[in-house]
Design an enzyme around this catalytic site. Structure first.
Site, PDB file in Angstrom:
ATOM      1  N   TYR A 144      78.330  96.226  49.743  1.00 45.54           N
ATOM      2  CA  TYR A 144      78.637  97.089  50.876  1.00 45.54           C
ATOM      3  C   TYR A 144      77.326  97.479  51.527  1.00 45.54           C
ATOM      4  CZ  TYR A 144      80.263 101.259  53.448  1.00 45.54           C
ATOM      5  OH  TYR A 144      80.558 102.191  54.426  1.00 45.54           O
ATOM      6  N   ASP A 239      68.982  95.197  50.666  1.00 44.15           N
ATOM      7  CA  ASP A 239      69.585  96.492  50.989  1.00 44.15           C
ATOM      8  C   ASP A 239      69.351  97.410  49.781  1.00 44.15           C
ATOM      9  OD1 ASP A 239      72.918  97.684  51.956  1.00 44.15           O
ATOM     10  OD2 ASP A 239      71.088  98.719  51.317  1.00 44.15           O
ATOM     11  N   LYS A 267      69.640 107.357  51.578  1.00 46.24           N
ATOM     12  CA  LYS A 267      69.937 108.240  50.440  1.00 46.24           C
ATOM     13  C   LYS A 267      68.700 109.008  49.951  1.00 46.24           C
ATOM     14  CE  LYS A 267      73.828 105.316  49.103  1.00 46.24           C
ATOM     15  NZ  LYS A 267      75.066 106.097  49.189  1.00 46.24           N
TER      16      LYS A 267
END
Ligand code: KE4
Length: 430
Positions: A144, A239, A267
């Site tokens: 994702y 990623d 994050k």
């Protein structure tokens, strides 16, 4: 456990917010209960509006590697806010954080800050397409990369948690340029990348998958990926929105010693405030406007509060011994989990690297999307509810990671292990 106030907030929320939440996985649909509303969190403890306290292994889905409300982060945000919250102009804070991030992540020569992981990955593939002049993006089943159109093809996280095939609203002519292939499958990888019919701009990969549950790459997988993309002039994008500053100061690329061309972050680098970033080799990054023609922009990019939070947090991570201590704590906890899993009367598979881990309710090995999807999500739901009732806050999905933070103390980790053991006994039937 009292949940009256959460229930009231959820009823109100559903009248003004789709599903009552601002991100689907928070709705707890796949674990058979309604979401609890949070009032505060400190260290490894999170407290809901009814006053129930929990040991938190979600950590806001990754950012809270120091634990919640770390004094250095809170003070940095408080102090910065006194001088204004956003200017739409450059500030010294973003220069300092850019320098610190580039100094920490081995492959980064330049970095651009954005406001989310999705913006980072979306911008990185636009840059790869602009730099190469090619359009096809290769991703991996179950990974994702946020909710930009190009990524909602066999995506992980909330997409598999909710069991939705992709998403309506993503036009076919966008999706046709995204190829999703199995994770950890070197043969299919080589066949795909060498296909002369494909004008591939980039491959984007979670160097450790966190969105189909934790899946560690087999080392030849990443090595082969780097070899092939280098040989074929394809941009390799890591990623590292989850793994960045999580698996090491320099993320997965430091841990595995494999350097991508571009890296996406998020994050942790915002300390819980909205931050994403993408960066890499100078020659590629200088294609980004206003230096080059690839356009990307953002009103709040480089926001001073987020930069201050990120700076305070990353400085803590750069202190000697931080990752050694986190590794020691995480491996001890995982050993305890493994012992419990080994004695469980139902199939389990524990995948762990560093301070991120997933206990799958299926026989291992769980090494790709297909094997992850064998997991018994109904049993996971019962496990989740027992753990919550016992004061342990887990991801409301089998297909996410649990995170240990620097704030988790021995007693809390012991409590979580005891709760796991007792929950396993309660879900042992069928
Ligand atoms: P955001 O746009 O949610 O900041 O980041 C998207 C993203 C990109 N790349 C990776 C590897 C990610 O894990 C994410 C977002 N992670 C999910 C949880 N695994 C966010 C939780 C949510 O959607 O509420």
């Amino acid at each position: 456990m009292k949940t009256e106030l959460s229930a009231k907030f959820f009823a109100r929320a559903r009248k003004s917010i789709p599903g009552g939440v601002n991100s689907p996985v928070r709705a707890c649909k796949s674990v058979g209960c309604d979401p609890l509303f949070v009032s505060k969190a400190r260290g490894a403890t999170i407290t809901d509006v009814d006053g129930n306290e929990f040991i938190d292994f979600v950590g806001s889905w990754g950012p809270m590697i120091l634990g919640h409300a770390h004094p250095a982060v809170v003070e940095a945000v408080r102090r910065t806010a006194l001088d204004g919250t956003s200017f739409g102009a450059p500030t010294p804070l973003e220069v300092e954080l850019a320098e610190l991030v580039c100094d920490s992540v081995p492959s980064l020569e330049k970095v651009r800050f954005v406001n989310s992981g999705t913006e980072a990955t979306m911008s990185a593939i636009r840059l790869a397409r602009g730099y190469t002049g090619r359009n096809v993006v290769v991703k991996f089943d179950g990974c994702y990369h946020g909710h930009a159109d190009s990524f909602l093809v066999k995506a992980g996280s909330g997409v598999i948690t909710l069991g939705i095939p992709g998403s309506p609203g993503v036009p076919e002519d966008i999706v046709k340029n995204t190829l999703s292939i199995p994770y950890n499958d070197v043969e299919v990888l080589e066949q795909t990348l060498r296909d002369p019919a494909l004008a591939i701009a980039c491959v984007i990969v979670e160097p450790v998958a966190g969105n189909m549950g934790v899946i560690v790459p087999e080392l030849d997988f990443l090595r082969k990926l780097r070899e092939l993309t280098s040989e074929l002039g394809i941009i390799l994008i890591f990623d590292e929105v989850i793994t960045g500053f999580r698996l090491a100061l320099g993320g997965a690329q430091e841990r595995f010693g494999i350097m991508p061309d571009l890296t996406c972050l998020g994050k942790i680098i915002g300390g819980g405030l909205p931050v994403g970033a993408y960066g890499g080799k100078k020659e590629i990054m200088d294609t980004v406007a206003p230096e080059g023609p690839v356009y990307q922009a953002g009103t709040l990019s480089g926001n001073p509060l987020a930069m201050a939070a990120g700076l305070a947090l990353v400085k803590e991570l750069r202190k000697p011994g931080f990752y050694d201590e986190l590794e020691e704590k995480s491996s001890r906890f995982a050993e305890g989990l493994q012992r419990i899993a080994d004695n469980a009367p139902f199939p389990t598979a524990l995948n762990r690297i560093g301070s991120m881990m997933t206990c799958f309710f299926t026989a291992g090995p769980v090494r790709d999307f297909a094997s992850a999807m064998q997991a018994d999500t109904e049993r996971y739901g019962r496990y989740y509810r027992h753990m919550l009732a016992g004061g342990v806050w887990l991801a409301p999905s089998q297909f996410e990671a649990a995170f240990v933070s620097a704030a988790h103390d021995r007693a809390q980790l012991e409590t979580a292990l005891n709760m796991t053991e007792s929950s396993f006994k309660k879900i042992a039937d069928r």
